[in-house]
Scaffold this motif. Structure first.
Motif, PDB file in Angstrom:
ATOM      1  N   ILE A   1       0.832  -1.207   0.000  1.00  0.00           N
ATOM      2  CA  ILE A   1       0.000   0.000   0.000  1.00  0.00           C
ATOM      3  C   ILE A   1       0.865   1.253   0.000  1.00  0.00           C
ATOM      4  CG2 ILE A   1      -1.706   1.303   1.319  1.00  0.00           C
ATOM      5  CD1 ILE A   1      -2.792  -1.188  -0.168  1.00  0.00           C
ATOM      6  N   TYR A   2       1.969   1.213   0.724  1.00  0.00           N
ATOM      7  CA  TYR A   2       2.907   2.341   0.754  1.00  0.00           C
ATOM      8  C   TYR A   2       3.370   2.693  -0.669  1.00  0.00           C
ATOM      9  CZ  TYR A   2       7.577   4.434   0.938  1.00  0.00           C
ATOM     10  OH  TYR A   2       8.677   5.211   0.715  1.00  0.00           O
ATOM     11  N   LYS A   3       3.727   1.692  -1.449  1.00  0.00           N
ATOM     12  CA  LYS A   3       4.191   1.935  -2.816  1.00  0.00           C
ATOM     13  C   LYS A   3       3.081   2.526  -3.679  1.00  0.00           C
ATOM     14  CE  LYS A   3       7.693  -1.712  -2.774  1.00  0.00           C
ATOM     15  NZ  LYS A   3       8.112  -3.020  -3.345  1.00  0.00           N
ATOM     16  N   LYS A   4       1.843   2.112  -3.417  1.00  0.00           N
ATOM     17  CA  LYS A   4       0.724   2.586  -4.232  1.00  0.00           C
ATOM     18  C   LYS A   4       0.374   4.043  -3.923  1.00  0.00           C
ATOM     19  CE  LYS A   4      -1.602  -1.857  -4.988  1.00  0.00           C
ATOM     20  NZ  LYS A   4      -2.846  -2.624  -4.741  1.00  0.00           N
ATOM     21  N   VAL A   5       0.316   4.384  -2.643  1.00  0.00           N
ATOM     22  CA  VAL A   5      -0.200   5.708  -2.291  1.00  0.00           C
ATOM     23  C   VAL A   5       0.895   6.743  -2.044  1.00  0.00           C
ATOM     24  CG1 VAL A   5      -2.310   4.715  -1.349  1.00  0.00           C
ATOM     25  CG2 VAL A   5      -0.396   5.203   0.186  1.00  0.00           C
ATOM     26  N   LEU A   6       2.140   6.298  -1.866  1.00  0.00           N
ATOM     27  CA  LEU A   6       3.228   7.240  -1.596  1.00  0.00           C
ATOM     28  C   LEU A   6       4.456   7.015  -2.472  1.00  0.00           C
ATOM     29  CD1 LEU A   6       3.077   7.286   2.309  1.00  0.00           C
ATOM     30  CD2 LEU A   6       2.549   9.213   0.805  1.00  0.00           C
ATOM     31  N   GLY A   7       4.387   6.045  -3.379  1.00  0.00           N
ATOM     32  CA  GLY A   7       5.558   5.707  -4.176  1.00  0.00           C
ATOM     33  C   GLY A   7       6.058   6.831  -5.052  1.00  0.00           C
ATOM     34  N   SER A   8       5.165   7.608  -5.622  1.00  0.00           N
ATOM     35  CA  SER A   8       5.567   8.723  -6.491  1.00  0.00           C
ATOM     36  C   SER A   8       4.751   9.963  -6.140  1.00  0.00           C
ATOM     37  CB  SER A   8       5.364   8.358  -7.963  1.00  0.00           C
ATOM     38  OG  SER A   8       4.029   7.971  -8.203  1.00  0.00           O
ATOM     39  N   GLY A   9       4.745  10.279  -4.859  1.00  0.00           N
ATOM     40  CA  GLY A   9       3.923  11.379  -4.366  1.00  0.00           C
ATOM     41  C   GLY A   9       2.634  10.853  -3.777  1.00  0.00           C
TER      42      GLY A   9
ATOM     43  N   LYS B   1      -3.943  10.914  -2.888  1.00  0.00           N
ATOM     44  CA  LYS B   1      -4.976  11.009  -1.858  1.00  0.00           C
ATOM     45  C   LYS B   1      -6.284  10.340  -2.279  1.00  0.00           C
ATOM     46  CE  LYS B   1      -3.159  15.274   0.139  1.00  0.00           C
ATOM     47  NZ  LYS B   1      -3.475  16.655   0.577  1.00  0.00           N
ATOM     48  N   ILE B   2      -6.587  10.400  -3.571  1.00  0.00           N
ATOM     49  CA  ILE B   2      -7.832   9.776  -4.044  1.00  0.00           C
ATOM     50  C   ILE B   2      -7.767   8.271  -3.891  1.00  0.00           C
ATOM     51  CG2 ILE B   2      -9.294   9.395  -6.063  1.00  0.00           C
ATOM     52  CD1 ILE B   2      -8.492  12.179  -7.031  1.00  0.00           C
ATOM     53  N   LEU B   3      -6.648   7.671  -4.317  1.00  0.00           N
ATOM     54  CA  LEU B   3      -6.482   6.230  -4.158  1.00  0.00           C
ATOM     55  C   LEU B   3      -6.433   5.853  -2.682  1.00  0.00           C
ATOM     56  CD1 LEU B   3      -5.978   3.409  -5.275  1.00  0.00           C
ATOM     57  CD2 LEU B   3      -3.531   3.981  -5.423  1.00  0.00           C
ATOM     58  N   ALA B   4      -5.768   6.671  -1.875  1.00  0.00           N
ATOM     59  CA  ALA B   4      -5.679   6.388  -0.446  1.00  0.00           C
ATOM     60  C   ALA B   4      -7.063   6.353   0.194  1.00  0.00           C
ATOM     61  CB  ALA B   4      -4.799   7.423   0.239  1.00  0.00           C
TER      62      ALA B   4
ATOM     63  N   VAL C   1      -3.079   9.415   4.922  1.00  0.00           N
ATOM     64  CA  VAL C   1      -2.590  10.019   3.671  1.00  0.00           C
ATOM     65  C   VAL C   1      -3.694  10.818   3.002  1.00  0.00           C
ATOM     66  CG1 VAL C   1      -1.731   9.537   1.357  1.00  0.00           C
ATOM     67  CG2 VAL C   1      -0.815   8.275   3.312  1.00  0.00           C
ATOM     68  N   ALA C   2      -4.930  10.265   2.986  1.00  0.00           N
ATOM     69  CA  ALA C   2      -6.040  10.920   2.311  1.00  0.00           C
ATOM     70  C   ALA C   2      -6.371  12.274   2.927  1.00  0.00           C
ATOM     71  CB  ALA C   2      -7.269  10.012   2.361  1.00  0.00           C
TER      72      ALA C   2
END
Length: 249
Positions: A211-219, A222-225, A244-245
């Motif tokens: 999940i970290y890679k998905k929501v914070l991997g490249s910035g 917030k929508i996905l989070a 994060v959201a």
């Protein structure tokens, strides 16, 4: 001295109205204000100043030359917290001239020369090392570790399980379970050692990594989070994603 009498050094000044539990120890040259309450098992070493509306829970230890509170402050300190030498908590007026409440949780270790300003909330089991400064309205969740000489700027949130490297300057919210450092501080990855100590289930750790890679991997996405927070059943994933959201990242 009778068992039900506090052990107060004769040089200490205790204002009328202060509430001192029977088995509290107060060392030489301390000042305890009229609206201070020290509960059972507290120990206050020499040359400590406690002022304002201050409630100190059981078994708290406050070391020499610490100053906590001012005339208009409202501060609570949780049980078994240790506050080391020369720490200042709520001793300065807030910038908007309003004295906001300071809440220090239980089982915290606050080391020497730390400064904590008004509006700060510190969760349980945090470690704040030497010469850290927490500006106004900083919110730290539980089990946060802040390295020495670091500064957390005003109005930022620090998520649970975060580890902040020494001499860092934090200018944004930091999501749970992160490892950050630098001036200004940036996320370097997950606090894996902290996660291993906290979580017995390795699958939880692997899911947090994904999940970290998905929501914070490249910035921060917030929508996905927010979508993940609403659909995932894992409490740790919900905590990370929802933070994060709603963050200022």
């Amino acid at each position: 001295m009778p068992k039900n009498t506090p052990n107060i050094h004769k040089s200490a000044i205790i204002e009328d109205g202060a509430k001192i539990a029977p088995n509290v120890v107060i060392g030489p040259f301390c000042f305890i204000g009229k609206n201070v309450e020290l509960k059972s098992g507290c120990r206050v070493e020499s040359n400590v100043i406690l002022k304002g509306k201050l409630s100190v829970d059981e078994d708290v230890k406050i070391f020499s030359f610490a100053v906590i509170g001012c005339e208009d402050s409202k501060i609570t300190i949780g049980t078994k917290t240790h506050i080391r030498e020369f720490t200042q908590i709520g001793t300065q007026k807030s910038e908007d001239e309003k004295n906001k409440k300071i809440t220090i949780g239980a089982n915290n270790f606050i080391m020497g020369y730390v400064q904590i300003l008004f509006g700060v909330e510190l969760g349980d089991f945090c470690i704040v090392t030497n010469a850290v400064r927490l500006y106004e309205n900083v919110k730290c969740e539980e089990k946060v570790i802040i390295g020495g000489l670091s500064t957390i700027e005003a109005n930022n949130r620090i998520g649970t399980g975060v580890m902040i490297g020494g001499a860092s300057v934090v200018t944004t919210d930091i999501p749970p379970f992160m490892l950050v450092e630098g001036n200004k501080a940036t996320i370097k990855g997950l606090n894996i050692i902290g996660l291993r100590r906290r979580l017995d289930n390795k699958e939880d750790i692997e899911e947090i990594k994904a999940i970290y890679k998905k929501v914070l991997g490249s910035g921060a996405d917030k929508i996905l989070a927010q979508e993940i927070a609403e659909t995932n059943a894992n409490e740790y994933i919900i905590k990370l994603a929802s933070f994060v959201a709603s963050s200022n990242l």
